[in-house]
Design an enzyme around this catalytic site. Structure first.
Site, PDB file in Angstrom:
ATOM      1  N   TYR A 199       0.826  -1.220   0.000  1.00 59.87           N
ATOM      2  CA  TYR A 199       0.000   0.000   0.000  1.00 59.87           C
ATOM      3  C   TYR A 199       0.857   1.266   0.000  1.00 59.87           C
ATOM      4  CZ  TYR A 199      -4.041  -2.938   0.288  1.00 59.87           C
ATOM      5  OH  TYR A 199      -4.994  -3.874  -0.028  1.00 59.87           O
ATOM      6  N   ARG A 220       1.415   1.897  -3.624  1.00 59.71           N
ATOM      7  CA  ARG A 220       0.200   2.434  -4.279  1.00 59.71           C
ATOM      8  C   ARG A 220      -0.018   3.899  -3.860  1.00 59.71           C
ATOM      9  NH1 ARG A 220       0.924  -2.157  -5.156  1.00 59.71           N
ATOM     10  NH2 ARG A 220       1.902  -1.172  -6.911  1.00 59.71           N
ATOM     11  N   GLN A 273     -15.522   2.274  -5.457  1.00 63.75           N
ATOM     12  CA  GLN A 273     -14.775   1.165  -4.839  1.00 63.75           C
ATOM     13  C   GLN A 273     -13.294   1.489  -4.868  1.00 63.75           C
ATOM     14  OE1 GLN A 273     -16.607  -2.850  -6.341  1.00 63.75           O
ATOM     15  NE2 GLN A 273     -16.975  -1.292  -7.883  1.00 63.75           N
ATOM     16  N   VAL A 281      -9.687   3.281  -4.248  1.00 64.05           N
ATOM     17  CA  VAL A 281      -9.034   3.880  -3.092  1.00 64.05           C
ATOM     18  C   VAL A 281      -8.117   5.031  -3.520  1.00 64.05           C
ATOM     19  CG1 VAL A 281      -9.256   1.826  -1.658  1.00 64.05           C
ATOM     20  CG2 VAL A 281      -7.238   2.051  -3.113  1.00 64.05           C
ATOM     21  N   HIS A 336     -14.622   1.388  -0.096  1.00 65.45           N
ATOM     22  CA  HIS A 336     -13.517   0.471   0.224  1.00 65.45           C
ATOM     23  C   HIS A 336     -12.315   1.197   0.842  1.00 65.45           C
ATOM     24  CE1 HIS A 336     -15.072  -2.746  -2.854  1.00 65.45           C
ATOM     25  NE2 HIS A 336     -15.807  -2.670  -1.769  1.00 65.45           N
ATOM     26  N   CYS A 386       1.006   6.790  16.071  1.00 67.93           N
ATOM     27  CA  CYS A 386      -0.298   7.436  15.859  1.00 67.93           C
ATOM     28  C   CYS A 386      -0.200   8.883  16.342  1.00 67.93           C
ATOM     29  CB  CYS A 386      -1.393   6.694  16.630  1.00 67.93           C
ATOM     30  SG  CYS A 386      -2.962   7.616  16.645  1.00 67.93           S
ATOM     31  N   SER A 391     -15.971  -4.853 -12.604  1.00 70.57           N
ATOM     32  CA  SER A 391     -16.223  -6.184 -13.147  1.00 70.57           C
ATOM     33  C   SER A 391     -17.440  -6.847 -12.512  1.00 70.57           C
ATOM     34  CB  SER A 391     -14.989  -7.066 -12.935  1.00 70.57           C
ATOM     35  OG  SER A 391     -14.690  -7.141 -11.557  1.00 70.57           O
TER      36      SER A 391
HETATM   37  N1  APR Z   1     -12.827   1.841 -19.349  1.00 74.20           N
HETATM   38  C1  APR Z   1     -13.876   1.197 -18.809  1.00 74.20           C
HETATM   39  N2  APR Z   1     -13.794   0.029 -18.173  1.00 74.20           N
HETATM   40  C2  APR Z   1     -12.569  -0.522 -18.057  1.00 74.20           C
HETATM   41  C3  APR Z   1     -11.406   0.077 -18.589  1.00 74.20           C
HETATM   42  C4  APR Z   1     -11.571   1.322 -19.255  1.00 74.20           C
HETATM   43  N3  APR Z   1     -10.549   1.973 -19.796  1.00 74.20           N
HETATM   44  N4  APR Z   1     -10.353  -0.722 -18.316  1.00 74.20           N
HETATM   45  C5  APR Z   1     -10.818  -1.776 -17.651  1.00 74.20           C
HETATM   46  N5  APR Z   1     -12.161  -1.675 -17.503  1.00 74.20           N
HETATM   47  C6  APR Z   1     -13.087  -2.589 -16.838  1.00 74.20           C
HETATM   48  C7  APR Z   1     -12.711  -4.057 -16.993  1.00 74.20           C
HETATM   49  O1  APR Z   1     -13.311  -4.575 -18.182  1.00 74.20           O
HETATM   50  C8  APR Z   1     -13.321  -4.664 -15.730  1.00 74.20           C
HETATM   51  O2  APR Z   1     -14.655  -5.073 -15.956  1.00 74.20           O
HETATM   52  O3  APR Z   1     -13.010  -2.321 -15.456  1.00 74.20           O
HETATM   53  C9  APR Z   1     -13.307  -3.505 -14.726  1.00 74.20           C
HETATM   54  C10 APR Z   1     -12.281  -3.617 -13.614  1.00 74.20           C
HETATM   55  O4  APR Z   1     -12.597  -4.716 -12.820  1.00 74.20           O
HETATM   56  P1  APR Z   1     -11.766  -5.106 -11.518  1.00 74.20           P
HETATM   57  O5  APR Z   1     -10.316  -5.087 -11.828  1.00 74.20           O
HETATM   58  O6  APR Z   1     -12.353  -6.373 -10.994  1.00 74.20           O
HETATM   59  O7  APR Z   1     -12.017  -3.883 -10.506  1.00 74.20           O
HETATM   60  P2  APR Z   1     -13.274  -3.567  -9.581  1.00 74.20           P
HETATM   61  O8  APR Z   1     -14.534  -4.077 -10.179  1.00 74.20           O
HETATM   62  O9  APR Z   1     -13.195  -2.125  -9.235  1.00 74.20           O
HETATM   63  O10 APR Z   1     -12.911  -4.431  -8.281  1.00 74.20           O
HETATM   64  C11 APR Z   1     -13.779  -4.362  -7.172  1.00 74.20           C
HETATM   65  O11 APR Z   1     -12.351  -5.756  -5.873  1.00 74.20           O
HETATM   66  O12 APR Z   1     -10.171  -6.308  -5.336  1.00 74.20           O
HETATM   67  C12 APR Z   1     -11.317  -5.667  -4.906  1.00 74.20           C
HETATM   68  O13 APR Z   1     -11.551  -3.986  -3.295  1.00 74.20           O
HETATM   69  C13 APR Z   1     -11.091  -4.214  -4.600  1.00 74.20           C
HETATM   70  O14 APR Z   1     -12.481  -2.287  -5.069  1.00 74.20           O
HETATM   71  C14 APR Z   1     -11.966  -3.504  -5.611  1.00 74.20           C
HETATM   72  C15 APR Z   1     -13.041  -4.526  -5.880  1.00 74.20           C
END
Ligand code: APR
Length: 235
Positions: free
Chosen positions: A54, A57, A91, A93, A109, A136, A178
């Protein structure tokens, strides 16, 4: 408080700003298995690894290359155009919605630029590194500050407010997620049960695409500005 638009965002909205999404083709997040860096158990077992993950990041957010893209900017324009009728539930951060100018944001999140003291339960804006020696600023204890991130198995923040906003909104929009992770993945169904119009803007089909009335495929930097233009011109 009721909003016309509740907008859920995920990693896809920040992808074109240079921040990696979570679920890459290799199933790893920046080279790590999610369970090795994003669970309370991982933090207990290997705090140095999780702090370091982190810290990287967090410092990435300070680099010149990471900036809000056209999708973040368009949502901030929408908020300006519709005053207090927009709620962004993210979602993510990162701080790119804030940097684009959005005001009404819930980080369900958590936030990279926040640190949480497990001892006195205080939260501080944090832009530097954290480790077991960090003191802290409130209770002066060491070894008690953790990233203010909701890990798997923990309860997302401000769920009551989010549930109320989704129940009362007219339109629910999901951008760049996703649809794998609950409770966020279930928001579209809650919104539909309450009679909201539902729109998805995503690069690929998500796990939840079938639940949206209007699902559009493409890059956030293109789809979001064009959807915002439609809304602001009353189409
Ligand atoms: N424009 C639009 N969508 C996009 C782009 C883009 N340029 N690039 C990627 N994507 C889409 C992908 O197709 C995918 O469906 O964004 C989505 C990203 O999915 P994830 O990586 O699973 O991210 P997210 O859905 O935010 O994850 C949810 O999972 O790991 C945990 O806490 C974490 O907040 C996170 C949560």
């Amino acid at each position: 408080m009721s909003y016309d638009y509740v907008i859920l965002t995920g990693a896809g909205i920040s992808a074109e700003s240079g921040i990696k999404t979570f679920r890459d083709a290799d199933g790893l997040w920046e080279g790590h298995r999610i369970e090795d860096v994003a669970t309370p158990e991982a933090f207990e077992a290997n705090p140095d690894l999780v702090y370091d993950f982190y810290n990287k990041r967090r410092s990435q957010l300070l680099s010149d290359e990471i900036k809000p893209n056209a999708a973040h900017m368009a949502l901030a324009e929408l908020e300006k155009g519709c005053s207090d009728k927009i709620l962004i539930v993210t979602q993510n951060v990162d701080n790119l919605h804030e940097r684009a100018g959005s005001k009404n944001i819930i980080h369900m999140h958590g936030e990279l630029q926040s640190a949480w003291c497990k001892s006195c339960d205080s939260r501080e804006v944090w832009t530097e590194s954290l480790d077991l020696l960090t003191e802290c600023p409130r209770c002066q204890k060491r070894g008690v500050m953790r990233p203010d991130i909701v890990w798997f198995g923990e309860m997302p923040y401000r769920m009551d407010e989010i549930d109320q906003a989704i129940k009362k909104c007219k339109t629910f929009v999901s951008i760049g997620t996703s649809g794998n992770v609950y409770p966020a993945a279930g928001f579209v169904r809650d919104a539909r049960i309450s009679g909201a119009h539902t729109v998805e803007l995503n690069l690929d089909e998500s796990q939840q695409s079938g639940a949206f009335v209007d699902a559009r495929l493409g890059k956030a930097s293109e789809l979001v500005p064009s959807w915002v233009t439609e809304v602001l011109s009353g189409i």
